[in-house]
Design an enzyme around this catalytic site. Sequence first.
Site, PDB file in Angstrom:
ATOM      1  N   ASN A   1      42.978  -5.724   5.546  1.00  0.00           N
ATOM      2  CA  ASN A   1      41.372  -5.855   5.935  1.00  0.00           C
ATOM      3  C   ASN A   1      40.896  -6.917   5.016  1.00  0.00           C
ATOM      4  O   ASN A   1      40.713  -7.023   3.694  1.00  0.00           O
ATOM      5  CB  ASN A   1      41.037  -4.658   5.318  1.00  0.00           C
ATOM      6  CG  ASN A   1      39.159  -4.545   5.504  1.00  0.00           C
ATOM      7  OD1 ASN A   1      38.495  -5.333   5.568  1.00  0.00           O
ATOM      8  ND2 ASN A   1      38.646  -3.471   5.837  1.00  0.00           N
TER       9      ASN A   1
ATOM     10  N   ASP B   1      41.806   3.852  -0.712  1.00  0.00           N
ATOM     11  CA  ASP B   1      41.345   4.439   0.539  1.00  0.00           C
ATOM     12  C   ASP B   1      39.997   4.708   0.420  1.00  0.00           C
ATOM     13  O   ASP B   1      39.568   5.037  -0.688  1.00  0.00           O
ATOM     14  CB  ASP B   1      42.099   5.729   0.670  1.00  0.00           C
ATOM     15  CG  ASP B   1      42.201   6.325   2.323  1.00  0.00           C
ATOM     16  OD1 ASP B   1      42.276   5.148   3.269  1.00  0.00           O
ATOM     17  OD2 ASP B   1      41.812   7.213   2.455  1.00  0.00           O
TER      18      ASP B   1
ATOM     19  N   ARG C   1      33.933   0.304  -4.094  1.00  0.00           N
ATOM     20  CA  ARG C   1      34.970  -0.447  -4.769  1.00  0.00           C
ATOM     21  C   ARG C   1      34.775  -0.847  -6.034  1.00  0.00           C
ATOM     22  O   ARG C   1      35.516  -0.757  -6.971  1.00  0.00           O
ATOM     23  CB  ARG C   1      35.422  -1.470  -3.788  1.00  0.00           C
ATOM     24  CG  ARG C   1      36.695  -1.141  -3.047  1.00  0.00           C
ATOM     25  CD  ARG C   1      36.992  -2.224  -2.186  1.00  0.00           C
ATOM     26  NE  ARG C   1      36.177  -2.624  -1.182  1.00  0.00           N
ATOM     27  CZ  ARG C   1      35.756  -1.757  -0.066  1.00  0.00           C
ATOM     28  NH1 ARG C   1      36.678  -0.470   0.118  1.00  0.00           N
ATOM     29  NH2 ARG C   1      34.735  -2.061   0.600  1.00  0.00           N
TER      30      ARG C   1
HETATM   31  P1  IMP Z   1      40.778   2.233   4.680  1.00  0.00           P
HETATM   32  O1  IMP Z   1      41.153   0.941   5.134  1.00  0.00           O
HETATM   33  O2  IMP Z   1      41.607   3.300   5.236  1.00  0.00           O
HETATM   34  O3  IMP Z   1      40.241   2.461   3.223  1.00  0.00           O
HETATM   35  O4  IMP Z   1      39.663   2.542   5.870  1.00  0.00           O
HETATM   36  C1  IMP Z   1      38.221   2.082   5.313  1.00  0.00           C
HETATM   37  C2  IMP Z   1      37.329   2.326   6.364  1.00  0.00           C
HETATM   38  O5  IMP Z   1      36.235   2.777   5.818  1.00  0.00           O
HETATM   39  C3  IMP Z   1      36.875   0.730   6.964  1.00  0.00           C
HETATM   40  O6  IMP Z   1      37.639   0.541   7.838  1.00  0.00           O
HETATM   41  C4  IMP Z   1      35.453   1.099   7.226  1.00  0.00           C
HETATM   42  O7  IMP Z   1      35.447   1.690   8.401  1.00  0.00           O
HETATM   43  C5  IMP Z   1      35.085   2.076   6.174  1.00  0.00           C
HETATM   44  N1  IMP Z   1      34.520   1.312   4.717  1.00  0.00           N
HETATM   45  C6  IMP Z   1      35.117   1.454   3.574  1.00  0.00           C
HETATM   46  N2  IMP Z   1      34.505   0.588   2.637  1.00  0.00           N
HETATM   47  C7  IMP Z   1      33.624   0.240   3.497  1.00  0.00           C
HETATM   48  C8  IMP Z   1      32.556  -0.924   3.148  1.00  0.00           C
HETATM   49  O8  IMP Z   1      32.443  -1.286   1.983  1.00  0.00           O
HETATM   50  N3  IMP Z   1      31.594  -1.144   3.822  1.00  0.00           N
HETATM   51  C9  IMP Z   1      31.607  -0.720   5.260  1.00  0.00           C
HETATM   52  N4  IMP Z   1      32.571   0.240   5.701  1.00  0.00           N
HETATM   53  C10 IMP Z   1      33.743   0.540   4.936  1.00  0.00           C
END
Ligand code: IMP
Length: 204
Positions: A14, A74, A187
């Site tokens: 990401n 996560d 974060r």
């Molecule tokens: P991960 O990559 O499995 O941790 O999924 C995180 C998901 O949570 C991202 O794809 C977003 O949908 C959401 N997310 C996590 N952090 C943020 C943030 O700081 N802003 C907006 N969405 C977030």
Amino acid sequence: MGHLLTDLTIATFNAGKLIEYRTMLAGIRLNVRALSDFPDVADVEETADTFAGNAILKAVGYARATGSVTLADDSGLEVAALDGRPGVLSARYGGENTSFAEKMSLLLNEIAKTGSSDRRARFVCVAAIADESGKILHTARGECTGMIAAEPRGKHGFGYDPLFVPDGFEMTFGELPDEIKHQISHRAAAFAQIIPYLRDNTAV
Ligand code: IMP
């Protein structure tokens, strides 16, 4: 104390998250890499049902696969009116291939259907660091509490940012400057606990 850390792989594809991590790590003497620097590494499935479980699965899996100390996190959005959903399923909410515009509109529809006026929500982040043998070196959890806006606003950040108004502000993360988000995000909160660990375990 074990050996000093020189390299740290951030286990994410990401780009938005990577920018946040690079900014937060700027003052620490570490050679920061991302999974894109290891093109042959296979995806680690996020099969756990908690943020911590998935962070640990990813840190251990990617540390072993890349042979390097790896930080994984996560994260996701927990909405009070939806009993904490989308939670660990935030990235997959409404299907893996739906855009964030669609995910945000689905979220607003779901909240409306509950009939609840409770707009409280929080972003949660659990970060874990594992060494190349798969041993967990450190974990940390951070939260950022706020409200769900009536409709998406702003173009900064990523994911659900245009819908999230952090406590103490009126603008969404989509409208606020990146520097503010980087100071108060979930974060950043998890990271504030990781920085001392990294400082203690890297050369000054
Ligand atoms: P991960 O990559 O499995 O941790 O999924 C995180 C998901 O949570 C991202 O794809 C977003 O949908 C959401 N997310 C996590 N952090 C943020 C943030 O700081 N802003 C907006 N969405 C977030």
